[in-house]
Design a protein around this motif. Structure first.
Motif, PDB file in Angstrom:
ATOM      1  N   MET A 313     -46.538 -29.682  44.020  1.00 19.05           N
ATOM      2  CA  MET A 313     -46.936 -29.606  42.621  1.00 19.05           C
ATOM      3  C   MET A 313     -46.446 -28.303  42.013  1.00 19.05           C
ATOM      4  O   MET A 313     -46.603 -27.224  42.589  1.00 19.05           O
ATOM      5  CB  MET A 313     -48.462 -29.695  42.479  1.00 19.05           C
ATOM      6  N   LEU A 314     -45.865 -28.429  40.820  1.00 22.99           N
ATOM      7  CA  LEU A 314     -45.398 -27.276  40.067  1.00 22.99           C
ATOM      8  C   LEU A 314     -46.049 -27.279  38.695  1.00 22.99           C
ATOM      9  O   LEU A 314     -46.281 -28.341  38.103  1.00 22.99           O
ATOM     10  CB  LEU A 314     -43.878 -27.307  39.895  1.00 22.99           C
ATOM     11  N   ILE A 315     -46.338 -26.094  38.198  1.00 25.10           N
ATOM     12  CA  ILE A 315     -46.850 -25.973  36.838  1.00 25.10           C
ATOM     13  C   ILE A 315     -46.090 -24.860  36.133  1.00 25.10           C
ATOM     14  O   ILE A 315     -45.500 -23.982  36.769  1.00 25.10           O
ATOM     15  CB  ILE A 315     -48.366 -25.667  36.804  1.00 25.10           C
ATOM     16  N   SER A 316     -46.089 -24.915  34.832  1.00 23.85           N
ATOM     17  CA  SER A 316     -45.406 -23.878  34.053  1.00 23.85           C
ATOM     18  C   SER A 316     -46.302 -22.661  33.898  1.00 23.85           C
ATOM     19  O   SER A 316     -47.531 -22.747  34.005  1.00 23.85           O
ATOM     20  CB  SER A 316     -45.045 -24.434  32.675  1.00 23.85           C
ATOM     21  N   GLY A 317     -45.661 -21.522  33.649  1.00 24.80           N
ATOM     22  CA  GLY A 317     -46.427 -20.312  33.398  1.00 24.80           C
ATOM     23  C   GLY A 317     -47.294 -20.431  32.168  1.00 24.80           C
ATOM     24  O   GLY A 317     -48.384 -19.848  32.089  1.00 24.80           O
ATOM     25  N   GLU A 318     -46.834 -21.196  31.181  1.00 25.39           N
ATOM     26  CA  GLU A 318     -47.613 -21.401  29.962  1.00 25.39           C
ATOM     27  C   GLU A 318     -48.930 -22.107  30.267  1.00 25.39           C
ATOM     28  O   GLU A 318     -49.977 -21.753  29.715  1.00 25.39           O
ATOM     29  CB  GLU A 318     -46.797 -22.213  28.959  1.00 25.39           C
ATOM     30  N   LEU A 319     -48.888 -23.094  31.164  1.00 26.84           N
ATOM     31  CA  LEU A 319     -50.124 -23.772  31.536  1.00 26.84           C
ATOM     32  C   LEU A 319     -51.014 -22.872  32.378  1.00 26.84           C
ATOM     33  O   LEU A 319     -52.232 -22.844  32.184  1.00 26.84           O
ATOM     34  CB  LEU A 319     -49.809 -25.062  32.302  1.00 26.84           C
ATOM     35  N   LYS A 320     -50.418 -22.112  33.288  1.00 24.95           N
ATOM     36  CA  LYS A 320     -51.220 -21.244  34.148  1.00 24.95           C
ATOM     37  C   LYS A 320     -52.018 -20.242  33.321  1.00 24.95           C
ATOM     38  O   LYS A 320     -53.151 -19.881  33.674  1.00 24.95           O
ATOM     39  CB  LYS A 320     -50.332 -20.497  35.140  1.00 24.95           C
ATOM     40  N   GLY A 335     -41.044 -17.644  40.324  1.00 24.24           N
ATOM     41  CA  GLY A 335     -40.127 -16.848  39.525  1.00 24.24           C
ATOM     42  C   GLY A 335     -39.598 -17.624  38.339  1.00 24.24           C
ATOM     43  O   GLY A 335     -39.830 -18.825  38.196  1.00 24.24           O
ATOM     44  N   PRO A 336     -38.861 -16.969  37.466  1.00 25.47           N
ATOM     45  CA  PRO A 336     -38.232 -17.681  36.351  1.00 25.47           C
ATOM     46  C   PRO A 336     -37.201 -18.680  36.879  1.00 25.47           C
ATOM     47  O   PRO A 336     -36.359 -18.338  37.703  1.00 25.47           O
ATOM     48  CB  PRO A 336     -37.556 -16.564  35.537  1.00 25.47           C
ATOM     49  N   ILE A 337     -37.289 -19.911  36.415  1.00 29.85           N
ATOM     50  CA  ILE A 337     -36.394 -20.980  36.850  1.00 29.85           C
ATOM     51  C   ILE A 337     -35.642 -21.519  35.637  1.00 29.85           C
ATOM     52  O   ILE A 337     -36.244 -21.780  34.589  1.00 29.85           O
ATOM     53  CB  ILE A 337     -37.164 -22.125  37.533  1.00 29.85           C
ATOM     54  N   MET A 338     -34.340 -21.660  35.800  1.00 27.48           N
ATOM     55  CA  MET A 338     -33.530 -22.255  34.748  1.00 27.48           C
ATOM     56  C   MET A 338     -33.517 -23.766  34.950  1.00 27.48           C
ATOM     57  O   MET A 338     -32.963 -24.269  35.923  1.00 27.48           O
ATOM     58  CB  MET A 338     -32.107 -21.704  34.785  1.00 27.48           C
ATOM     59  N   LEU A 339     -34.158 -24.480  34.068  1.00 29.09           N
ATOM     60  CA  LEU A 339     -34.219 -25.923  34.166  1.00 29.09           C
ATOM     61  C   LEU A 339     -32.997 -26.557  33.514  1.00 29.09           C
ATOM     62  O   LEU A 339     -32.412 -26.014  32.578  1.00 29.09           O
ATOM     63  CB  LEU A 339     -35.496 -26.456  33.492  1.00 29.09           C
ATOM     64  N   LYS A 340     -32.627 -27.728  33.993  1.00 31.80           N
ATOM     65  CA  LYS A 340     -31.465 -28.434  33.479  1.00 31.80           C
ATOM     66  C   LYS A 340     -31.631 -28.729  31.993  1.00 31.80           C
ATOM     67  O   LYS A 340     -32.654 -29.248  31.553  1.00 31.80           O
ATOM     68  CB  LYS A 340     -31.272 -29.744  34.247  1.00 31.80           C
ATOM     69  N   VAL A 348     -42.432 -20.511  36.685  1.00 34.26           N
ATOM     70  CA  VAL A 348     -42.861 -21.688  37.440  1.00 34.26           C
ATOM     71  C   VAL A 348     -43.758 -21.246  38.586  1.00 34.26           C
ATOM     72  O   VAL A 348     -43.473 -20.242  39.258  1.00 34.26           O
ATOM     73  CB  VAL A 348     -41.655 -22.480  37.976  1.00 34.26           C
ATOM     74  N   TYR A 349     -44.830 -22.011  38.825  1.00 35.75           N
ATOM     75  CA  TYR A 349     -45.758 -21.721  39.909  1.00 35.75           C
ATOM     76  C   TYR A 349     -45.977 -22.978  40.740  1.00 35.75           C
ATOM     77  O   TYR A 349     -46.114 -24.081  40.195  1.00 35.75           O
ATOM     78  CB  TYR A 349     -47.107 -21.238  39.363  1.00 35.75           C
ATOM     79  N   GLY A 350     -45.994 -22.792  42.053  1.00 41.04           N
ATOM     80  CA  GLY A 350     -46.421 -23.853  42.937  1.00 41.04           C
ATOM     81  C   GLY A 350     -47.928 -23.789  43.113  1.00 41.04           C
ATOM     82  O   GLY A 350     -48.511 -22.698  43.101  1.00 41.04           O
TER      83      GLY A 350
END
Length: 362
Positions: A313-320, A335-340, A348-350
């Motif tokens: 499961m991954l969540i965005s920093g905005e949701l965290k 860490g910061p992840i560049m999404l497609k 991004v957080y696990g």
């Protein structure tokens, strides 16, 4: 939690049937200047209304419960409606005989024999036939509302009825995207029919879990599901995260059944994100409420990163930032992840829980 939900359903049905029966009793005796022989005052009519509402509400709830937990839920919808109608017939017959008993009690001041009570006079009486006809209309009306609620969700159905989204409006919402792992391989090994049954069984569990977390299943998309809350509801008790882990735990508890029929226990990965979306009703002949926002595109891209990052499961920093820390949930910063397709990276957080063994990493 499940008991509370069933109690709420029972209460709603009792109230609905009490309202329907109050209309029936009002029309039934409004044409008469005198009260029925068994009634001492108008309060007895109100008592009859509540009595009928409780009986029909309980029978309606019981028929729904039986349909949900037995093989009947797999039967054609017409058969299910007929099955539930039997319960109402039992209730109507019960009320008719009780009413007849009260009338005979008033006339003779003693309880009549069982043989007298079980005559066909009640069945052939116009009042009983009128009650049955009225019950048919009420039952079909409530069945229609129940089915629409299953298709659209309680909140969406209410908002469409109120015309809330006929003009686009902004809302802040949380979305949870749940997707089956290795679905293509499962479809090839099981075949289309057995794979579709696997999806049915899996999402049946998910629907029960979603109801316990007050979530709205926005859409099923093949082997994936998109679930939504308002930000306030989703952040409350961290429902937007706990739903996924609860779903994994429920699947694990049913491992024996899945392994028996399919040879394996299905696994799912998930991603959660939040933000502002535009909500609007789309369509003419077939309408539905749709969400428009880059939030959904970001959510799909975020879910694609579960396997590369080795997370369930991954969540965005905005949701965290909307959630509070708890001891049973652990956040691992990716860490910061560049999404497609995105121009800027996102945090991004696990997320893991002590029940992580129920959804072990790939």
């Amino acid at each position: 939690m499940r008991s509370l939900q069933q109690f709420k359903r029972l209460a709603i049905l009792v109230v609905a049937w009490t309202m329907a029966m109050s209309l029936y009793v009002s029309f039934r005796y409004s044409q008469s200047l005198t009260l029925p022989q068994w009634a001492v005052g108008e309060s007895d009519l109100y008592t009859l209304t509540v009595f009928m509402g409780v009986i029909f509400g309980c029978l309606h709830w019981l028929s729904n419960l039986i349909s949900e937990v037995t093989f009947i839920r797999r039967m054609p919808y017409t058969f299910i409606v007929l099955f539930k109608g039997v319960f109402l017939l039992i209730g109507a017959t019960t009320i008719a005989y009780v009413s007849q008993l009260l009338t005979m009690w008033a006339l003779s001041n003693h309880v009549v024999s069982l043989r007298q009570m079980l005559t066909m006079q009640i069945v052939y009486s116009p009042s009983f036939q009128g009650l049955i006809l009225y019950l048919v209309f009420v039952r079909l009306g409530i069945a229609f509302v129940e089915q629409m609620t299953l298709l659209m969700g309680r909140r969406m159905l209410l908002n469409i009825g109120l015309g809330k989204y006929h003009r686009p409006r902004y809302e802040n919402r949380v979305f949870l995207f749940v997707d089956m792992v290795a679905s293509t391989a499962h479809a090839e090994s099981l075949g289309d029919y057995r794979f579709s049954r696997l999806i049915q069984d899996s999402f049946e569990v998910l629907s029960d879990v979603a109801a316990r977390h007050d979530a709205e299943i926005y859409r099923f998309m093949g082997d994936a599901a998109l679930i939504s809350w308002t930000i306030e509801d989703g952040a409350q008790e961290q429902r937007c995260l706990r739903l996924y882990f609860d779903f994994m735990q429920q699947l694990n508890w049913q491992r024996a059944g899945f392994e028996k029929y399919y040879g394996f226990l299905p696994r799912f990965k998930a991603a959660a994100h939040c933000g502002q979306v535009v909500v609007a009703v789309v369509g003419v002949n077939k309408q539905e409420i749709s969400y428009f926002s880059d939030v959904l595109n970001t959510l799909a891209r975020l879910q694609d990163q579960c396997t590369p990052l080795g997370q369930n499961m991954l969540i965005s920093g905005e949701l965290k930032s909307q959630l509070y820390e708890t001891n049973d949930l652990h956040y691992e910063e990716m860490g910061p992840i560049m999404l497609k397709g995105k121009q800027n990276p996102i945090e991004v957080y696990g997320v893991e829980t002590r029940y992580a063994s129920s959804a072990s990493k790939a």
